[in-house]
Design an enzyme around this catalytic site. Structure first.
Site, PDB file in Angstrom:
ATOM      1  N   ASP A  25      39.175  32.288  39.706  1.00 24.02           N
ATOM      2  CA  ASP A  25      39.781  31.482  38.643  1.00 24.02           C
ATOM      3  C   ASP A  25      39.305  30.029  38.674  1.00 24.02           C
ATOM      4  OD1 ASP A  25      41.429  31.010  36.480  1.00 24.02           O
ATOM      5  OD2 ASP A  25      43.199  30.615  37.708  1.00 24.02           O
ATOM      6  N   ASN A  73      42.941  39.053  29.400  1.00 23.64           N
ATOM      7  CA  ASN A  73      41.879  38.118  29.003  1.00 23.64           C
ATOM      8  C   ASN A  73      41.312  38.406  27.604  1.00 23.64           C
ATOM      9  OD1 ASN A  73      40.672  37.695  32.409  1.00 23.64           O
ATOM     10  ND2 ASN A  73      41.993  36.330  31.243  1.00 23.64           N
TER      11      ASN A  73
HETATM   12  C1  IPE Z   1      43.228  35.754  36.297  1.00 25.53           C
HETATM   13  O1  IPE Z   1      42.945  34.490  35.795  1.00 25.53           O
HETATM   14  C2  IPE Z   1      42.194  36.723  35.821  1.00 25.53           C
HETATM   15  C3  IPE Z   1      40.850  36.536  36.367  1.00 25.53           C
HETATM   16  C4  IPE Z   1      40.479  35.618  37.211  1.00 25.53           C
HETATM   17  C5  IPE Z   1      39.865  37.481  35.919  1.00 25.53           C
HETATM   18  P1  IPE Z   1      43.630  33.951  34.461  1.00 25.53           P
HETATM   19  O2  IPE Z   1      43.101  32.575  34.267  1.00 25.53           O
HETATM   20  O3  IPE Z   1      43.408  34.908  33.357  1.00 25.53           O
HETATM   21  O4  IPE Z   1      45.170  33.948  34.842  1.00 25.53           O
HETATM   22  P2  IPE Z   1      46.362  33.053  34.307  1.00 25.53           P
HETATM   23  O5  IPE Z   1      46.322  33.158  32.814  1.00 25.53           O
HETATM   24  O6  IPE Z   1      46.133  31.657  34.785  1.00 25.53           O
HETATM   25  O7  IPE Z   1      47.590  33.645  34.917  1.00 25.53           O
HETATM   26  C1  IPE Z   2      38.435  32.670  35.433  1.00 24.02           C
HETATM   27  O1  IPE Z   2      38.326  31.357  34.984  1.00 24.02           O
HETATM   28  C2  IPE Z   2      37.519  33.610  34.702  1.00 24.02           C
HETATM   29  C3  IPE Z   2      38.222  34.585  33.845  1.00 24.02           C
HETATM   30  C4  IPE Z   2      39.512  34.691  33.722  1.00 24.02           C
HETATM   31  C5  IPE Z   2      37.395  35.479  33.069  1.00 24.02           C
HETATM   32  P1  IPE Z   2      39.155  30.812  33.752  1.00 24.02           P
HETATM   33  O2  IPE Z   2      38.361  31.030  32.523  1.00 24.02           O
HETATM   34  O3  IPE Z   2      40.519  31.403  33.749  1.00 24.02           O
HETATM   35  O4  IPE Z   2      39.218  29.270  34.087  1.00 24.02           O
HETATM   36  P2  IPE Z   2      40.443  28.298  33.836  1.00 24.02           P
HETATM   37  O5  IPE Z   2      41.622  28.886  34.573  1.00 24.02           O
HETATM   38  O6  IPE Z   2      40.652  28.235  32.371  1.00 24.02           O
HETATM   39  O7  IPE Z   2      39.990  27.004  34.419  1.00 24.02           O
HETATM   40 MG    MG Z   3      42.303  30.826  34.576  1.00 27.85          MG
END
Ligand code: IPE
Ligand code: IPE
Ligand code: MG
Length: 245
Positions: A25, A73
């Site tokens: 993340d 997602n």
């Molecule tokens: C969790 O991250 C999913 C992945 C890293 C693939 P998210 O960014 O989607 O989770 P939330 O929304 O902060 O809980």
């Molecule tokens: C994790 O990074 C990747 C996926 C969930 C696909 P994020 O895209 O959630 O990054 P932040 O949390 O917005 O910084």
């Molecule tokens: Mg995230």
């Protein structure tokens, strides 16, 4: 402390987790800080995934599960989802070929039937080609959600019952776990989440019942092998009780 090889004395003194889970993340915030599009963050994150996976294999981790795309997602803007799908395709073509040379066995957990045909074909090829590998098992969680996984498992068991092959009272915790994507694998010992968020976000809900969680205030593209060392060090200091004393 850096783990140079399996023979590294310092690491030998530590308790090495058998199965590590990583919630990758913070890609979006990494890009935002650099005034770049979110897709650039995903690209940097994918590159780091390659580095950290190799490292885990080198230091002797037996199972690594990485959360790449959750069932939630899909709620992101279409252009971001599109960029992620393109990136997956690219990485399946490139990085996973490297993993084969490194004897890593790649498996996919999640409902990959939702992905475009081209990507599904690639997933199938990678799984087939790596099924003969004997090294670290890499579970790529794509369109994965713990709740969806448990629902799917319950449905599969219910179908067995409806077909007269099983009785409801036959179901045990161990038996139920066999219906999960990770059936046959040990539960994660350590789950790492960078980015500063401290939540599970639907990752390995069943399997992570007794996992040790280690959080980092570092965005995933900046997460280094030395941070993984640190997570293992922290894990080593934890006293796991599993409900005992
Ligand atoms: C969790 O991250 C999913 C992945 C890293 C693939 P998210 O960014 O989607 O989770 P939330 O929304 O902060 O809980
Ligand atoms: C994790 O990074 C990747 C996926 C969930 C696909 P994020 O895209 O959630 O990054 P932040 O949390 O917005 O910084
Ligand atoms: Mg995230």
């Amino acid at each position: 402390m850096a783990f140079q090889s399996k023979e590294d004395g310092e690491r030998a003194a530590l308790r090495l987790p058998v199965h590590i889970g990583i919630i990758m993340d913070g890609n979006g915030r990494w890009a935002k800080r650099r005034f770049l599009p979110r897709s650039a963050g995903h690209r940097a994150g994918a590159s780091n995934f390659r580095t950290i996976t190799r490292y885990c294999s080198q230091i002797g981790i037996k199972y690594l599960t990485v959360y790449a795309f959750s069932t939630e997602n899909w709620n992101r803007p279409a252009d971001e989802v599109g960029a992620l799908l393109r990136l997956f395709k690219e990485y399946l073509e490139e990085a996973l070929r490297d993993f084969m040379d490194e004897n890593i066995r790649v498996r996919f957990i999640g409902d990959v039937s939702a992905f475009p045909e081209e990507l599904r074909q690639l997933i199938h090829e990678v799984e087939e080609a790596s099924s003969v590998k004997t090294g670290m098992v890499l579970n790529l969680a794509m369109n994965y959600g713990g709740r969806a996984e448990i629902t799917r498992a319950a449905r599969a068991f219910a179908q067995e019952v409806a077909a007269g092959r099983r009785r409801p009272e036959d179901l045990t915790e161990e038996g139920f776990a066999q219906y999960l994507y990770t059936g046959g694998q040990p539960d994660p010992d350590l789950i790492i989440r960078p980015s500063g968020e401290e939540r599970q976000s639907n990752f390995l809900l069943w399997q992570g019942a007794y996992a040790e969680f280690v959080y980092f205030d570092i965005l995933w593209p900046d997460f280094k092998t030395s941070d993984l060392d640190e997570a293992i060090r922290i894990y080593s200091t934890r006293q796991r009780r599993f409900g005992g004393v």
